[in-house]
Each structure stands twice: as structure tokens, then as C-alpha cells.
Write an enzyme that holds these catalytic residues in place. Structure first.
Site, PDB file in Angstrom:
ATOM      1  N   THR A 189     -12.657   6.841 -13.072  1.00 26.86           N
ATOM      2  CA  THR A 189     -11.557   6.410 -12.198  1.00 26.86           C
ATOM      3  C   THR A 189     -11.834   5.060 -11.548  1.00 26.86           C
ATOM      4  O   THR A 189     -10.928   4.435 -11.019  1.00 26.86           O
ATOM      5  CB  THR A 189     -11.258   7.487 -11.124  1.00 26.86           C
ATOM      6  OG1 THR A 189     -10.010   7.177 -10.507  1.00 26.86           O
ATOM      7  CG2 THR A 189     -12.354   7.567 -10.084  1.00 26.86           C
TER       8      THR A 189
ATOM      9  N   GLU B  74       0.833  -1.209   0.000  1.00 23.76           N
ATOM     10  CA  GLU B  74       0.000   0.000   0.000  1.00 23.76           C
ATOM     11  C   GLU B  74       0.868   1.261   0.000  1.00 23.76           C
ATOM     12  O   GLU B  74       0.584   2.219  -0.702  1.00 23.76           O
ATOM     13  CB  GLU B  74      -0.916  -0.027   1.237  1.00 23.76           C
ATOM     14  CG  GLU B  74      -1.773   1.202   1.459  1.00 23.76           C
ATOM     15  CD  GLU B  74      -2.945   1.307   0.481  1.00 23.76           C
ATOM     16  OE1 GLU B  74      -3.134   0.411  -0.360  1.00 23.76           O
ATOM     17  OE2 GLU B  74      -3.675   2.307   0.562  1.00 23.76           O
TER      18      GLU B  74
HETATM   19  C1  DMJ Z   1     -10.895   3.278  -6.550  1.00 24.16           C
HETATM   20  O1  DMJ Z   1     -12.048   3.581  -5.867  1.00 24.16           O
HETATM   21  C2  DMJ Z   1     -10.583   4.317  -7.591  1.00 24.16           C
HETATM   22  O2  DMJ Z   1      -9.652   3.822  -8.497  1.00 24.16           O
HETATM   23  C3  DMJ Z   1     -10.086   5.603  -6.982  1.00 24.16           C
HETATM   24  O3  DMJ Z   1      -9.697   6.536  -7.941  1.00 24.16           O
HETATM   25  C4  DMJ Z   1      -8.903   5.325  -6.077  1.00 24.16           C
HETATM   26  N1  DMJ Z   1      -9.165   4.279  -5.124  1.00 24.16           N
HETATM   27  C5  DMJ Z   1      -9.798   3.066  -5.553  1.00 24.16           C
HETATM   28  C6  DMJ Z   1      -8.880   1.947  -5.966  1.00 24.16           C
HETATM   29  O4  DMJ Z   1      -7.713   1.810  -5.299  1.00 24.16           O
END
Ligand code: DMJ
Length: 509
Positions: free
Chosen positions: A496, A370
Site C-alpha cells: 500500500t 483532502e
Molecule cells: C500511505 O501511507 C499509504 O498509501 C496508506 O495506505 C494510506 N496513506 C498514505 C498515503 O496517503
């Protein structure tokens, strides 16, 4: 190789894995098809576990066959799984989800609502489902009412949340109480949670013909596109993190491409792809940020100078640390490079992909941590050898089923056609399958550098469905209209959360 792959890929049928293992005599297409089938099997396995033990709650607890409701209890895993079930073309799962969506009451929740998380997962999942079912996958759902409901429910949900933008500056608050239509009273919001709404809310306007959603999200974003004050823009195009809701001004000068900042930069170029005529300024801001990142944030670890990472900053002081979340950056540079025909962005993106891969290949599980750092002045004594060998050390050892490294492999493969990225994505999938697959699904783990991943922490994030398994599948799947185009001629752009949105085609949507 065949035997070790068989041992790693627990739960896959022998026939599938035998085909999936690299063999020189198997033609490339057949080989990729077998790998895509293996990822699809993993998706079906995880869906079955979720559907049996957790649906319609948000997430499965795969070790204990329980459930959690971390996203307001509206079925986050179902919403997040929809576009993956669609691109995998699994009608049974698609129909289970679209039968369910009309029954959700988005006015009901006991918990605070995150405008950002709700937008990228629920709105993103439903809008993408609508785009795919009205477009290339029409026919997968027989009941048109269910398809229309995806859009109607998106509108219902946005209508519940739109009061968030009712601030003096128009910069939205993130933490909402829907029943009272109030916020948590905080006076700032961060750039990722402000700047990662504009694709979903603009698409909603374009599909419904009601421009209110686009206007609200673009007004909030306008403060990020013309950042003030100057002192909180430490490098051209690279801004601070938190913005005051009253003035619309930045209150700090720290940032980077990590969590809290990440998808603000990601969406600048994605908005341009969505509609170049309306979002030219967004592209200009992305170029400014990209150029400054290459010039000011590029960082190479002392023991492994051939590796490239993007550093964070506190003002103009660089912090040599990063994390799994940041590893979407390689993919985003590749996407920008392909659309803008800029080889320097492509080359930089590929170097970031290499750097993030190194965080996977260094650990006992072959999964990246992480959080990690390459600040030579702060190496913990028990990681000195690890740092010398690998060029980074681990600052947060857990893995919560994040997608970013495989996501960037996907863009690298689509842009270059180089099969090594398919190999890397397959290696990552095999490692994730071997270490996190347990009970009825896939579990978060406590330590990527411990045998077996340390503890199984019994939580399956909804983005396993939306992102990890989608990117791991698409990199091996046949070409199709929703795939990212290596020559920059895209028909879809991924939000995203990896939900593909049809790009704007003019007044006809
Ligand atoms: C997801 O919810 C999306 O990719 C966001 O932009 C970042 N965190 C998570 C995945 O790690």
C-alpha cells in the site's frame, strides 16, 4: 503550452522541460522519456534536500530546512525512498540508503510505534529493496552484506513488534511501546491497521523460511475474513471498522473505502496476486466487497450525475462524502478487473478514476482536496456555486502530498494503454511541482483552492518519495518486470506504500 509548462515546472532544466512539453512532432517514446526524466529530477531534488538537512531523521521540513521524527526517528524517508531510487536506477541514492539501513537500531525509540505505519513504510521499503536487489536490479549494490542486511533488519524489526499479536483473539494491537513490550491498552483496532500487515509479514516468512510472521498476520486477518456478528456486516463483504481484540468481533457497522478501512480491501486482491494458491479466500472476499460496492455504495452527485464516487456508510445509511485517501479505489478495481478478467470491474474502476480527476481539475491549484462531499443538504453557503459547477464541495482543503489520484491514473494507463491517463498524471505532477515545491523539497499546503495553495505548512511526508514520485515516474517509464501488467500477469505486486514485492514463486520464494 510550452511557455506555460516552463513557468509551472520551476526548477527543471529548460532542455528537460522543452522535451517534456507536449509537441506533436516528438515521437511518443521520446516524449514519455522526457517526462520520466523530469519526475526523476524532482525525486533527486527532494532527496538532496532531505539528505542535506534531515537525514537520518524521518522527514524534511522543506521551508525551514529542519526535520521531524514522526515515525520513530529511524529514517522513514530513506526507507520509503529506497524502492523508488531502485526503479529509477539511481545507484548513488540506493547505496546511500543501503549503507545506512544496517546502522539502524530498531529497539531504540522514545515514541509509541504504529504497527501499521512501521509495517507499510519500513518493513515494506526494506523487503521491497531486498526483492529488487536479489532479483532484477542485482548489481546496483556492490556490497552483498548490505543487501542481506535489508532482510536481517526486517526480521529484527518484526521481532520487536510481534508481541502486538499476543491478544486473546490474535487480532493485533496497533500502538506499541517497544521498550516495555506493551500496548497502549486500547481494546479495539481498525480493519486497515489489522488487514494491511499480511502481505509484508507473509513475504517476510517466505523469504526467511520462518513461518511465524505469516501465521501471526493471517490469524489476525482471519477475523476480518469471517466477520461476526452479522449485524456489523451491513452489506455482503462490506464490514464495520473496529474490531475487539479479545473477541475478534466487529464493534460497529460503519465503513467504506476511506482512511481507516481502505487498505484492508486493497490487500484482499493483492494477496491473491501474491499467491493465488494460498489466498483464494481473500480473492472471494474481495469479489464480495467489490460487488457490494458497485451495487450499494455507488453514488452520483446531483449537479454532475455523470461523476461516480464511492459513498461511506453508517450501518446501511450512506454518507455522501469521501476524500483523497479513497481515490486509490479506482486503481484497486482496475487491478482486480485485470487479474480476474472482469470488464465490469475495469469499467467501474475507470469511472472512479474520472470522478477523482474531477476533484483535481476543479481547484485553483489543480490539486484535489483532502476531504470532499456531495451531500446536497449540507453545502456551505460559500461553496454553492462551486458545488453546482463541480458536483462536490470541499470539506478539508489541505493537501499533504498524497498519491492516490496519480496511483489510480497509473493503473488506468497500465490496464488500458490510453495515453490520456499519462496526460492526467503529468498535469497532476506539474501542478504539485508548481504549488508545493519550495526551499529544499516539497511542502504540504493548507488550501488547494487558494492561489498558490494557501500556506506552505512545512512538512514533507515520506510517501512523497515512496508513492507520488514513483507512480508519476512509472506511468511514463519503459516497460519493466516491476511494472503492473495490463493483462494481469504480474511479477511484482505493490504494497500500500507502493513498494513492489516479488510475487511468490513457490518454495524457491
Ligand atoms: C500511505 O501511507 C499509504 O498509501 C496508506 O495506505 C494510506 N496513506 C498514505 C498515503 O496517503
Amino acid at each position: 503550452m510550452l511557455i506555460s509548462t516552463l513557468r509551472l515546472v520551476s526548477g527543471l532544466s529548460l532542455a528537460t522541460v522543452a522535451l517534456a512539453a507536449p509537441q506533436r512532432c516528438v515521437p511518443k517514446q521520446e516524449h514519455s522519456a522526457a517526462r520520466a526524466a523530469a519526475v526523476k529530477e524532482a525525486f533527486e531534488f527532494a532527496w538532496e534536500g532531505y539528505y542535506k538537512y534531515a537525514f537520518p531523521h524521518d522527514e524534511l521540513r522543506p521551508v525551514t530546512n529542519g526535520f521531524t521524527n514522526s515515525r520513530n526517528g529511524w529514517g522513514a524517508s530513506a526507507a520509503d525512498a529506497l524502492s523508488t531510487a531502485l526503479v529509477m536506477e539511481i545507484p548513488e541514492i540506493v547505496n546511500q540508503i543501503v549503507d545506512y539501513i544496517p546502522t539502524v537500531d530498531f529497539t531504540k525509540t522514545d515514541d509509541q510505534v504504529s504497527l501499521f505505519e512501521t509495517t507499510i513504510r519500513y518493513l515494506g521499503g526494506m523487503i521491497s529493496g531486498y526483492d529488487l536487489l536479489k532479483g532484477p536490479l542485482a548489481g546496483l549494490v556492490p556490497d552483498n552484506k548490505n543487501i542481506e542486511s535489508l532482510l536481517a533488519q526486517s526480521k529484527n524489526l518484526a521481532d520487536q513488534m510481534k508481541f502486538a499479536f499476543d491478544t486473546p483473539s490474535g487480532v493485533p494491537a496497533n500502538n506499541l511501546n517497544l521498550a516495555a513490550q506493551t500496548t497502549d491498552g486500547g481494546d479495539t483496532n481498525g480493519i486497515a491497521t489489522i488487514g494491511t500487515l499480511v502481505l509484508e509479514w507473509t513475504r517476510l516468512s517466505d523469504l526467511t523460511g520462518d513461518d511465524e510472521y505469516a501465521k501471526l498476520s493471517q490469524k489476525g486477518e482471519s477475523h476480518l475474513l469471517a466477520p461476526k456478528p452479522e449485524k456489523n456486516v451491513p452489506f455482503p463483504g462490506l464490514v464495520g471498522t473496529n474490531v475487539n481484540l479479545t473477541t475478534g468481533e466487529f464493534v460497529d457497522a460503519r465503513g467504506g473505502w476511506g482512511g481507516g478501512d481502505d487498505s484492508f480491501y486493497e490487500y484482499l486482491i493483492k494477496m491473491y496476486i501474491y499467491d493465488p494458491s494460498r489466498f483464494e479466500t481473500y480473492k472471494d472476499r474481495w469479489i464480495l466487497a467489490a460487488d457490494s460496492t458497485i451495487k450499494h455504495l455507488t453514488s452520483h452527485p446531483e449537479p454532475r450525475p455523470e461523476l461516480t464516487f464511492v459513498a461511506n456508510y453508517d450501518g446501511t445509511t450512506l454518507q455522501q462524502n469521501s476524500g483523497h485517501l479513497t481515490c486509490f479505489d479506482g486503481g484497486n478495481f482496475l487491478l482486480g478487473g485485470s487479474v480476474l478478467k472482469r470488464k465490469d470491474y475495469i469499467d467501474f474502476g475507470l469511472s472512479l478514476v474520472d470522478g477523482c480527476r474531477a476533484t483535481y481539475t476543479a481547484t485553483k491549484t489543480q490539486i484535489g482536496p483532502e476531504g470532499f462531499s456531495w451531500d446536497a443538504s449540507k453545502v456551505p453557503t460559500n461553496q454553492i456555486d462551486f458545488f453546482k459547477k463541480n458536483g462536490f464541495y470541499i470539506t478539508s482543503p489541505d493537501y499533504v502530498l498524497r498519491p492516490e489520484v496519480i496511483e489510480s491514473y497509473y493503473y488506468a494507463y497500465r490496464m488500458t494503454g490510453d495515453q490520456k491517463y499519462q496526460e492526467w498524471a503529468w498535469d497532476a505532477f506539474v501542478a504539485i511541482n508548481a504549488t508545493t515545491r519550495v526551499g529544499s523539497g516539497f511542502s504540504s499546503i493548507s488550501d488547494v483552492n487558494a492561489e498558490g495553495g494557501g500556506q506552505k505548512t512545512d512538512f514533507q511526508e515520506s510517501f512523497l518519495f515512496a508513492e507520488v514520485l514513483k507512480y508519476a515516474y512509472l506511468i511514463h517509464a519503459e516497460d519493466n518486470v516491476w511494472q503492473v501488467d495490463g493483462k494481469g500477469k504480474n511479477a511484482f505486486v505493490f504494497n500500500t506504500e507502493a513498494h513492489p514485492f516479488q510475487i511468490y514463486k513457490g518454495a524457491s520464494k
